[in-house]
Design a protein around this motif. Structure first.
Motif, short mmCIF file in Angstrom:
data_model
loop_
_atom_site.label_atom_id
_atom_site.label_comp_id
_atom_site.label_asym_id
_atom_site.label_seq_id
_atom_site.Cartn_x
_atom_site.Cartn_y
_atom_site.Cartn_z
N CYS A 10 0.78 -1.16 -0.07
CA CYS A 10 0.03 -0.13 0.13
C CYS A 10 0.93 1.34 0.01
N CYS A 13 0.02 4.70 4.38
CA CYS A 13 0.82 5.02 5.50
C CYS A 13 1.74 4.00 5.79
N VAL A 15 2.21 1.54 7.82
CA VAL A 15 1.95 0.34 8.43
C VAL A 15 2.51 -0.78 7.30
N GLY A 16 2.27 -0.36 6.00
CA GLY A 16 2.80 -1.37 4.99
C GLY A 16 2.04 -2.41 4.71
N CYS A 17 0.70 -2.45 4.51
CA CYS A 17 -0.01 -3.49 4.44
C CYS A 17 0.13 -3.95 3.02
N LEU A 44 -7.51 -4.16 4.53
CA LEU A 44 -6.98 -2.98 4.18
C LEU A 44 -7.75 -2.01 4.82
N CYS A 45 -7.39 -0.72 4.88
CA CYS A 45 -8.48 0.42 5.55
C CYS A 45 -8.90 1.02 3.92
N LYS A 47 -8.54 3.73 2.64
CA LYS A 47 -7.42 4.21 1.58
C LYS A 47 -6.79 3.23 0.85
N GLY A 48 -6.50 2.16 1.40
CA GLY A 48 -5.81 0.89 0.73
C GLY A 48 -6.56 0.55 -0.31
N HIS A 177 -3.46 4.99 10.92
CA HIS A 177 -2.75 3.91 10.72
C HIS A 177 -3.63 2.72 11.03
N SER A 178 -4.80 2.88 10.13
CA SER A 178 -6.19 2.26 10.60
C SER A 178 -6.02 0.70 10.94
N VAL A 179 -5.25 0.10 9.90
CA VAL A 179 -5.03 -1.41 10.10
C VAL A 179 -4.62 -1.72 11.33
#
Ligand code: SF4
Length: 703
Positions: A10, A13, A15-17, A44-45, A47-48, A177-179
């Protein structure tokens, strides 16, 4: 029909999902989560999920643009590079290398960032290289480097599942950093204690066991009071301190009187402070997570060091589920720092000031590198105002929107002889550039990102860039060649990574093949730790013993007064990211949030005669903007909060440029403002219209 699925990361942010890009006929048609990704586990949130909108060719810059008398004309790459090189040569000849600089990007890959700092140092011969970490986590790099010997997250995101207590301070992870925010919520639901320290009542604060709703900028006073309670009650970890820390006696002595009048200073009840101190120190495993509500102050570096004191005194570091964990904002802000896109360090935080380091890079690059210290991004703007800085290359950043005191930044950039901007879309900074270059998005190039837990992950080219856009390292290489240097002549991204790894111990055992094999590798990944390091400081600190440092609370630079009676802070929203240049292309994200919002407590709103959604003018000593009021009890009386993403009502029109003396971090989290309702029937005017009407300067605020 050609279709494929490509695994990547992603672009939003830190977090790097993990994402899967679905491509049909060279078009990105959708984005889905990687089901087995080690951090995001199929999540994912919003945004992702919306990544495809952010990189869509619609609205992208497709060809190089050169300023002429009427605006911009489309030119070939050859012409654009020739013009840039001619200007760089002229400025270098007339004013010296110190008049040139590069601002790289926390959104770009490690390979692009490595190329940028190498262009600055090996070709332009200047250490004037910086990026937006200056205005987010430069105090983290400086503060944790000093106290622990490493300026990065000490633990891993996976630790959230195993910790007993999470202390979230100056961060709003469910929005930003939603996730990870979801993982913190799950930790709370399984029984972990949650302490939130924040002036605003965030979503996590509403769930927390303790919400310490401190007054803006009173972080050190509060942390010192927690420490004083811990030591006075003998809740500190004597064994850990004796074996692994230095400076305890001086720290303990400095805390005399730290709790006196603390309720008045911080706004937090004395009993709540004591209860939170007991909970944190008594937990078997406790993690601190913090964000820009710690770093974006004139005391930013000391705020970070205060958190380090707290973790060390309680021995909450070097084990699973503990540590001091900065939540980095942008997808690759960790990597851009790691790659040496800072004026004082080479890749791997090797100090420019050290002769042995300069000799190492001179040998590695087969050229003399400069010894003179470089300018920060804000320092470049200041030097431009004075005529000492003339030529700037920026990619993937929009300082006109993101830096403090927008009118000052715009004026400084207007004084440059040459401003080159490489971007996906026409940002506010691109609009005032001399040359605009079309950049490739993360879906259109290969490389690596390093997330907030130091995990280096591969991103992959899934489709060709639109028009003539290209990866940043490629056009940076063309500039180097235009200046007669082959320093940036690499065959591909992997060759750049391999060169960097040879010169950077913390990345030295990494390769693309090994990163793929392990689904990412966390640095340090070297001879001692060939498969990476999930938890730092298990047995020793890089500096031997960790340093405990006495810290004196300091006030914010600009308190409220009779003329500017409210304090303004800034915040971010779940549905948008950064300056909004990618997320605001998504109609799904855009419909979730009205453009421009000022959060204000109903009591303050009533006193001003402002009702829900009413148009308001907001004035600080630096500028003026108009937006709409959102009445909310989540901000305390006396404080208003403005999201950061909206170019129509940019918060940096108002923010304060006062800086942390150690890192030059501006105090973006606190300044004084006045708010007034607009006359009946008048809608908020966007910043372009206000500028056109000559109303953006505070002195013309018409309030
Ligand atoms: Fe992307 Fe961050 Fe959302 Fe994960 S949490 S999907 S990395 S924006």
């Amino acid at each position: 029909m050609n279709s494929s699925h490509v695994s990547s990361i992603c672009p939003y942010c830190g977090v790097g999902c993990g994402i899967e890009l679905a491509v049909q006929n060279d078009r990105l048609i959708s984005v889905a989560p990687q089901r087995s990704h080690p951090l995001s586990h199929g999540q994912l949130c919003a945004k992702g999920w919306s990544t495809a909108y952010g990189v869509d060719p619609a609205g992208r810059i497709h060809q190089p643009l050169l300023r002429n008398n009427d605006g911009f004309e489309t030119v070939s790459w050859d012409r654009a590079i020739a013009e840039i090189c001619a200007w760089l040569r002229r400025i270098g000849d007339e004013h010296g290398a110190a008049a040139l600089g590069v601002i790289s990007s926390a959104r770009a890959t490690n390979e692009d960032n490595y190329a940028a700092q190498k262009l600055a140092r090996a070709v332009l011969k200047t250490n004037n290289i910086d990026h937006c970490a200056r205005i987010c986590h430069s105090p983290t790099v400086a503060g944790l480097q000093q106290t622990l010997g490493s300026g990065a997250m000490t633990n891993s995101i996976a630790d959230v599942a195993h910790t007993d207590l999470i202390l979230v301070i100056g961060a709003d992870p469910t929005e930003n950093h939603s996730v990870l925010g979801g993982q913190i919520m799950r930790a709370k639901l399984r029984g972990a204690t949650l302490i939130v320290v924040d002036p605003r009542r965030t979503r996590l604060a509403k769930l927390a066991d303790f919400h310490l709703q401190l007054k803006l900028g009173s972080n050190i006073a509060l942390i010192n009071a927690l420490l004083a309670d811990i030591i006075a009650n003998n809740w500190h970890n004597r064994e850990f301190i004796a074996q692994r820390c230095e400076g305890f006696e001086a720290l303990a002595a400095s805390l005399d009187g730290a709790c006196e009048g603390i309720e008045a200073v911080t706004g937090v009840a004395r009993d709540t402070i004591r209860a939170a101190a007991r909970a944190y120190s008594g937990a078997d495993r406790a993690m601190i997570m913090y964000g820009m509500g710690i770093t974006q102050y004139v005391s930013g570096t000391h705020n970070v060091m205060a958190l380090s004191n707290l973790a060390l005194v309680c021995g909450q570091i070097g084990r699973e589920g503990t540590g001091v964990n900065p939540l980095r904002g942008q997808n690759n802000v960790q990597g851009a720092c790691d790659m040496g896109c800072l004026p004082n360090v080479y890749p791997g935080y090797q100090a420019v000031a050290e002769t042995a380091v300069r000799e190492k890079f001179s040998r590695g690059w087969r050229t003399e590198v400069p010894a003179a210290p470089g300018l920060t991004s804000l320092g470049m703007a200041k030097a431009a105002m004075q005529g000492d800085f003339r030529g700037l290359i920026i990619f993937g950043e929009d300082p006109v929107v993101t830096d403090p005191d927008q009118n000052h930044v715009r004026e400084a950039f207007g004084k440059l002889d040459l401003l080159v901007v490489a971007e996906l879309t026409m940002t506010e900074t691109a609009k005032i550039a001399d040359v605009v270059l079309p950049a490739a998005s993360c879906a259109e190039k290969d490389g690596t990102f390093t997330n907030c837990e130091r995990r280096v992950q591969r991103i992959r080219r899934a489709l060709p860039p639109p028009g003539e856009a290209k990866a940043d390292w490629r056009w940076l290489g063309e500039i180097a060649r235009g200046l007669g240097s082959d320093q940036l002549d690499w065959a591909n991204e992997e060759a750049i990574f391999d060169e960097m790894a040879v010169l950077t111990d913390s990345y030295s055992a990494m390769s693309y093949a090994k990163i793929d094999q392990h689904r990412g590798l966390q640095w340090p990944c070297n001879g001692e730790a060939p498969t990476g390091t999930a938890i730092l400081h298990r047995k020793r600190f890089p500096i031997g013993r960790a340093r405990l440092v006495p810290l004196t609370p300091s006030a914010i630079d600009e308190p409220a007064d009779a003329d500017y009676p409210l304090l303004l802070t800034t915040n971010r929203l779940h549905f948008h990211y950064g300056c909004g240049s990618m997320t605001r292309k998504s109609p799904l994200l855009e419909r979730e949030t009205p453009p421009g919002i000022l959060f204000i407590h109903p009591r303050d709103a009533a006193a001003l005669g402002v009702h829900q959604h009413a148009p308001v003018g907001v004035r600080s000593r630096r500028g003026y903007l108009e937006t709409r009021a959102m009445l909310s009890e989540d901000v305390p009386p006396g404080l208003v909060s403005l999201p950061y993403h909206f170019r129509e009502a940019p918060s940096n029109q108002l923010t304060n440029n006062a800086q942390d003396p150690l890192t030059k971090m501006p105090e973006l989290k606190a300044c004084a403002v006045a708010v007034r309702p607009l006359p009946a029937g008048q809608a908020p005017r966007d910043i372009d219209r206000l500028r056109g009407e000559g109303l953006v300067e505070a002195s013309h605020a018409n309030l």
